[in-house]
Design a protein around this motif. Structure first.
Motif, PDB file in Angstrom:
ATOM      1  N   ARG A  45       0.868  -1.178   0.000  1.00 31.48           N
ATOM      2  CA  ARG A  45       0.000   0.000   0.000  1.00 31.48           C
ATOM      3  C   ARG A  45       0.906   1.230   0.000  1.00 31.48           C
ATOM      4  N   GLU A  46       1.327   1.615  -1.206  1.00 31.73           N
ATOM      5  CA  GLU A  46       2.281   2.701  -1.341  1.00 31.73           C
ATOM      6  C   GLU A  46       2.240   3.233  -2.770  1.00 31.73           C
ATOM      7  N   THR A  47       2.819   4.399  -2.967  1.00 31.06           N
ATOM      8  CA  THR A  47       3.092   4.914  -4.295  1.00 31.06           C
ATOM      9  C   THR A  47       4.571   4.723  -4.574  1.00 31.06           C
ATOM     10  N   VAL A  48       4.881   3.971  -5.592  1.00 32.27           N
ATOM     11  CA  VAL A  48       6.270   3.727  -5.981  1.00 32.27           C
ATOM     12  C   VAL A  48       6.683   4.837  -6.945  1.00 32.27           C
ATOM     13  N   THR A  49       7.728   5.569  -6.579  1.00 31.71           N
ATOM     14  CA  THR A  49       8.191   6.709  -7.365  1.00 31.71           C
ATOM     15  C   THR A  49       9.643   6.488  -7.772  1.00 31.71           C
ATOM     16  N   PRO A  50       9.888   5.894  -8.936  1.00 28.60           N
ATOM     17  CA  PRO A  50      11.276   5.674  -9.364  1.00 28.60           C
ATOM     18  C   PRO A  50      12.043   6.988  -9.465  1.00 28.60           C
ATOM     19  N   ARG A  51      13.264   6.999  -8.942  1.00 26.13           N
ATOM     20  CA  ARG A  51      14.075   8.218  -8.918  1.00 26.13           C
ATOM     21  C   ARG A  51      15.126   8.258 -10.009  1.00 26.13           C
ATOM     22  N   ASN A  52      15.544   7.103 -10.487  1.00 19.51           N
ATOM     23  CA  ASN A  52      16.648   7.040 -11.433  1.00 19.51           C
ATOM     24  C   ASN A  52      16.218   6.332 -12.707  1.00 19.51           C
ATOM     25  N   ALA A  53      16.896   6.649 -13.790  1.00 13.40           N
ATOM     26  CA  ALA A  53      16.606   6.056 -15.087  1.00 13.40           C
ATOM     27  C   ALA A  53      17.529   4.891 -15.366  1.00 13.40           C
ATOM     28  N   GLY A  54      17.032   3.966 -16.142  1.00 12.24           N
ATOM     29  CA  GLY A  54      17.886   2.941 -16.707  1.00 12.24           C
ATOM     30  C   GLY A  54      18.397   3.390 -18.056  1.00 12.24           C
ATOM     31  N   THR A  55      19.008   2.474 -18.780  1.00 12.08           N
ATOM     32  CA  THR A  55      19.438   2.731 -20.144  1.00 12.08           C
ATOM     33  C   THR A  55      18.870   1.644 -21.043  1.00 12.08           C
ATOM     34  N   LYS A  56      18.964   1.849 -22.351  1.00 14.32           N
ATOM     35  CA  LYS A  56      18.465   0.847 -23.280  1.00 14.32           C
ATOM     36  C   LYS A  56      19.170  -0.483 -23.074  1.00 14.32           C
ATOM     37  N   GLU A  57      20.472  -0.430 -22.834  1.00 11.11           N
ATOM     38  CA  GLU A  57      21.252  -1.652 -22.639  1.00 11.11           C
ATOM     39  C   GLU A  57      21.096  -2.199 -21.232  1.00 11.11           C
ATOM     40  N   ALA A  58      20.785  -1.346 -20.266  1.00  7.04           N
ATOM     41  CA  ALA A  58      20.710  -1.771 -18.870  1.00  7.04           C
ATOM     42  C   ALA A  58      19.510  -1.114 -18.187  1.00  7.04           C
ATOM     43  N   PRO A  59      18.283  -1.591 -18.484  1.00  8.49           N
ATOM     44  CA  PRO A  59      17.099  -1.017 -17.829  1.00  8.49           C
ATOM     45  C   PRO A  59      17.062  -1.364 -16.347  1.00  8.49           C
ATOM     46  N   ILE A  60      16.242  -0.633 -15.616  1.00  5.50           N
ATOM     47  CA  ILE A  60      15.943  -1.002 -14.234  1.00  5.50           C
ATOM     48  C   ILE A  60      14.682  -1.863 -14.273  1.00  5.50           C
ATOM     49  N   VAL A  61      14.752  -3.046 -13.708  1.00  7.05           N
ATOM     50  CA  VAL A  61      13.662  -4.011 -13.799  1.00  7.05           C
ATOM     51  C   VAL A  61      13.018  -4.198 -12.429  1.00  7.05           C
ATOM     52  N   TYR A  62      11.707  -3.993 -12.362  1.00  7.25           N
ATOM     53  CA  TYR A  62      10.906  -4.286 -11.175  1.00  7.25           C
ATOM     54  C   TYR A  62      10.065  -5.505 -11.511  1.00  7.25           C
ATOM     55  N   LYS A  63      10.186  -6.568 -10.731  1.00  2.73           N
ATOM     56  CA  LYS A  63       9.537  -7.821 -11.092  1.00  2.73           C
ATOM     57  C   LYS A  63       8.889  -8.471  -9.886  1.00  2.73           C
ATOM     58  N   SER A  64       7.621  -8.845 -10.053  1.00  2.50           N
ATOM     59  CA  SER A  64       6.955  -9.653  -9.035  1.00  2.50           C
ATOM     60  C   SER A  64       7.508 -11.070  -9.131  1.00  2.50           C
ATOM     61  N   MET A  65       7.970 -11.603  -8.014  1.00  2.00           N
ATOM     62  CA  MET A  65       8.616 -12.914  -8.030  1.00  2.00           C
ATOM     63  C   MET A  65       7.643 -14.011  -8.447  1.00  2.00           C
ATOM     64  N   GLU A  66       6.370 -13.822  -8.176  1.00  2.00           N
ATOM     65  CA  GLU A  66       5.317 -14.688  -8.694  1.00  2.00           C
ATOM     66  C   GLU A  66       4.344 -13.808  -9.449  1.00  2.00           C
ATOM     67  N   LYS A  67       3.994 -14.201 -10.670  1.00  2.00           N
ATOM     68  CA  LYS A  67       3.133 -13.359 -11.493  1.00  2.00           C
ATOM     69  C   LYS A  67       1.848 -13.003 -10.752  1.00  2.00           C
ATOM     70  N   LEU A  68       1.606 -11.702 -10.620  1.00  2.00           N
ATOM     71  CA  LEU A  68       0.443 -11.107  -9.961  1.00  2.00           C
ATOM     72  C   LEU A  68       0.432 -11.360  -8.459  1.00  2.00           C
ATOM     73  N   GLY A  69       1.515 -11.896  -7.930  1.00  2.00           N
ATOM     74  CA  GLY A  69       1.570 -12.141  -6.487  1.00  2.00           C
ATOM     75  C   GLY A  69       1.829 -10.883  -5.683  1.00  2.00           C
ATOM     76  N   ALA A  70       2.564  -9.932  -6.264  1.00  2.00           N
ATOM     77  CA  ALA A  70       2.837  -8.659  -5.590  1.00  2.00           C
ATOM     78  C   ALA A  70       1.789  -7.640  -6.026  1.00  2.00           C
ATOM     79  N   VAL A  71       1.090  -7.062  -5.072  1.00  2.00           N
ATOM     80  CA  VAL A  71      -0.020  -6.148  -5.332  1.00  2.00           C
ATOM     81  C   VAL A  71       0.387  -4.746  -4.888  1.00  2.00           C
ATOM     82  N   ILE A  72       0.350  -3.808  -5.816  1.00  2.00           N
ATOM     83  CA  ILE A  72       0.582  -2.396  -5.490  1.00  2.00           C
ATOM     84  C   ILE A  72      -0.759  -1.687  -5.589  1.00  2.00           C
ATOM     85  N   THR A  73      -1.197  -1.108  -4.507  1.00  2.00           N
ATOM     86  CA  THR A  73      -2.533  -0.511  -4.488  1.00  2.00           C
ATOM     87  C   THR A  73      -2.520   0.883  -3.883  1.00  2.00           C
TER      88      THR A  73
END
Length: 666
Positions: A45-73
């Motif tokens: 229960r939060e607002t996720v506000t990314p502060r930094n950019a990735g690059t085309k070769e090295a993006p920043i990846v946010y991944k739920s370890m189980e598909k749809l298991g992590a809920v951001i509301t």
């Protein structure tokens, strides 16, 4: 670096696997190019506000370890409800929880918002379903659904709000229809966004596998800052994949515009310029604010399930250029009919330059896809679209838009609509020019033909000039009103699927009911149009003015007309069977969708010529070919499924037709 997040961790950690963060935002504050943020199952229960950019070769990846298991509301559970009267309960919320943004004092309003009802950006949810806001406590007690709501059962769960300024509290009232809210899952919207940077240029972020739901988003018109529950906020190279996105008060995903204080909600605030003029201003100001191919867009939205948002599933103005939306399931958008305005659809994009929308399942929305202004190089291909219309018997709500599968508004093309199943009562709405419709199955009408563009003000015509661009770029090449025409309609199957109940309607109306190409009879053939410009005529500028501002030509050929569908008067190669009804239907079986019907019997041995970029020619104003975003040509030798077509292809979306039901969407 890999950072770990687990809402169930013993206590806040340092992001290591052994001591994970408890909040995604902690990782978002420090993650840099090449980092990966792995998020464990849980509710965040939060607002996720990314502060930094990735690059085309090295993006920043946010991944739920189980598909749809992590809920951001953006919602918070709320208990302590007290029974007030009958089925109506009440609760008080201290406004401190809202910080500087109170959704229960913030109204949904702004440019192109037409409803007269007062609605707030907040909402009450009962067991993950948004309840319906009403106008008074008395209405809340009555519990009567609004007659225009698409789901009357859901619309009978009502809520109302008011402020207690003495105690600095928001008071909520809700009609739970016999349920005890203290025993049910009741939540209220608290946060404006779920995952979105607050600065421009936070490039190359990947968001994978999250359940993102319930946020108090604001109305997102094109000349204003556009927010959503998730979005890149004027940046480049985001990937949003395998997410479920639902429950936004307004928009689900935003590929939208930056904040420009001098132009933000200009009409609503100042009113002294026409809405069309402020839109032209926004396009040109965008160039100053970095709207270039090198800086903005190139996003990918894929395999997302987007549903039950009340303005749009995906919105964007200028920020979505060169993007791809593919393999998504988008449904039940703007069904409550509480929010009325011109920015409502499953997908609503302004300036969809070189945007590809493919292989999506889009249904039960107020509109399917709405490409407004500058759909130059846009391609809508291989989509299944159906039931993008009000349920039978529902009236159009105050301020609400009409219904259609695909709406291309005041664009100059080239815009491609190919290999789609367009099965709603109104299929293709084009108050535009430079449209190519190729190899579609069309059960609905064309609408707003030679209409929906200009106004008569002060007894004179006020044309709506819109921009066209340097080919495959964002830089403006010129502005022009819509002359209408310049359309190509090849190798489609048209079926008069729905009855004509109002014969007074014409193709100039948004809700025209007759299917087929006869509305294009008003446009000249190429030979007729070109005659005044032929080399042996005098180059008389004044004398040619009538031709310069006349209709553009159209090309219509190779189409099939069934069950009374009407026919363009100049079409030569065609198949017509007025009395044959192929009985087309979409059938759902165990979550899979099939197309049933008798198309094989209807088509017999009728075949067409192969269509290609070369045969389609150039869209008139931008002088740009109907081609891929990289400038390479298209040969329409692949069907809806990607199967190869023979040299003399069958019409419609499939390479071949059989007697069995066809699986069209998993």
């Amino acid at each position: 670096m890999i950072y770990y997040v687990d809402a169930k961790a013993f206590r806040d950690g340092d992001g290591s696997k052994e001591r994970p963060f408890k909040h995604i935002g902690d990782a978002a504050a420090i993650a840099v190019a090449g980092d990966e943020v792995l998020v464990a199952n849980g509710i965040y229960r939060e607002t996720v506000t990314p502060r930094n950019a990735g690059t085309k070769e090295a993006p920043i990846v946010y991944k739920s370890m189980e598909k749809l298991g992590a809920v951001i509301t953006g919602a918070e559970k709320i208990s302590g409800w007290e029974k007030l009267d009958g089925d109506v309960w009440t609760v008080r919320v201290n406004n401190g929880i809202f910080a500087d943004y109170n959704p229960y004092t913030t109204r949904v309003f702004g440019d192109w918002y037409f409803s007269h009802n007062i609605r707030h950006t907040g909402a009450v949810f009962l067991n993950d379903t948004m309840m319906y806001e009403c106008d008074s406590l008395e209405d809340c007690k009555k519990g009567e659904p609004h007659p225009c709501a698409w789901n009357l059962e859901e619309a009978s769960y009502l809520w109302f709000t008011e402020q207690d300024e003495k105690t600095n509290e928001t008071i909520l009232y809700a009609n739970f229809r016999g349920l005890d809210p203290n025993k049910e899952n009741v939540e209220i919207l608290v946060r404006r966004n779920c995952f979105m940077p607050d600065e421009n240029g936070i490039n190359y972020i990947t968001v994978s596998g999250f359940n993102i739901n319930k946020a108090a988003t604001t109305w997102a018109p094109p000349a204003a800052y556009q927010d959503g529950m998730i979005g890149p906020h004027w940046s480049k190279g985001w990937i949003i994949e395998d997410c479920e996105i639902y429950g936004s008060r307004c928009c689900g995903i935003s590929l939208g515009k930056y904040l420009d204080p001098e132009n933000d909600m200009y009409f609503t605030v100042r009113k002294v310029k026409s809405p069309t003029q402020m839109e032209r201003d926004a396009v040109c100001r965008g160039q100053y604010h970095g709207w270039l191919k090198e800086n903005i867009g190139h996003h990918i939205i894929r395999r997302c399930h987007i549903h039950h948002c009340e303005q749009t599933g995906i919105v964007g103005r200028m920020g979505g250029v060169f993007s791809t939306i593919e393999d998504c399931h988008i449904h039940h958008i703007c069904n409550s009919q509480q929010l009325g305005g011109a920015e409502t659809a499953g997908i609503k994009l302004h300036a969809a330059i070189d945007v590809t929308i493919r292989r999506n399942h889009i249904h039960d929305n107020i509109m399917g896809i709405w490409l407004d202004w500058e759909a130059q190089g846009a391609r809508v291909t291989g989509n299944l679209m159906h039931h993008n219309c009000r349920p039978e018997g529902r009236a159009q709500a105050d301020g609400a838009m009409f219904n259609t599968d695909v709406f291309v508004e005041v664009g100059h093309g080239p815009t491609l609509i190919d290999n789609n199943l367009l099965l709603s009562p109104v299929a293709i709405t084009i108050p535009s020019e430079g449209i190519a419709c190729v190899h579609n199955l069309v059960l609905g009408s064309f609408s707003l033909i030679n209409s929906g563009v200009d106004s008569i003000i002060n007894n004179q015509r006020e044309p709506r000039y819109t921009p066209y661009h340097i080919r495959h770029r964002t830089e403006v090449a010129g502005f022009m009103t819509i002359l209408h025409g310049d359309d190509r309609i090849y190798n489609n199957i048209f079926v008069q699927q729905y009855p004509i109940t109002d014969a007074t309607k014409t193709a100039a109306d948004a809700d025209y009911q007759a299917v087929g190409t006869a509305p294009f009879d008003i446009f000249p053939t190429y030979e007729e149009w070109y005659k005044p410009f032929a080399p042996d005529t005098d180059p008389d500028m004044g004398g040619l003015a009538e031709a310069h501002f006349g209709h553009l030509p159209v090309w219509v050929d190779g189409n099939v007309y069934l069950n009374g569908a009407n026919i363009y008067k100049n079409e030569k190669h065609k198949l017509e069977d007025k009395d044959f009804n192929p009985e087309i239907a979409v059938v759902e079986k165990d979550g899979k969708y099939y197309l049933s019907g008798k198309l094989k019997a209807a088509l017999k041995d009728f075949t067409d010529e192969m269509i290609s970029t070369e045969s389609l020619g150039l869209a008139f104003e931008p002088e740009q070919a109907f081609e891929n975003p990289d400038g390479t040509p298209i040969i329409f030798d692949k069907d809806y499924f990607g199967n190869h077509r023979p040299i003399t292809p069958a019409p419609g979306p499939f390479a071949s037709y059989g007697d069995e039901d066809v699986l069209i969407m998993l």
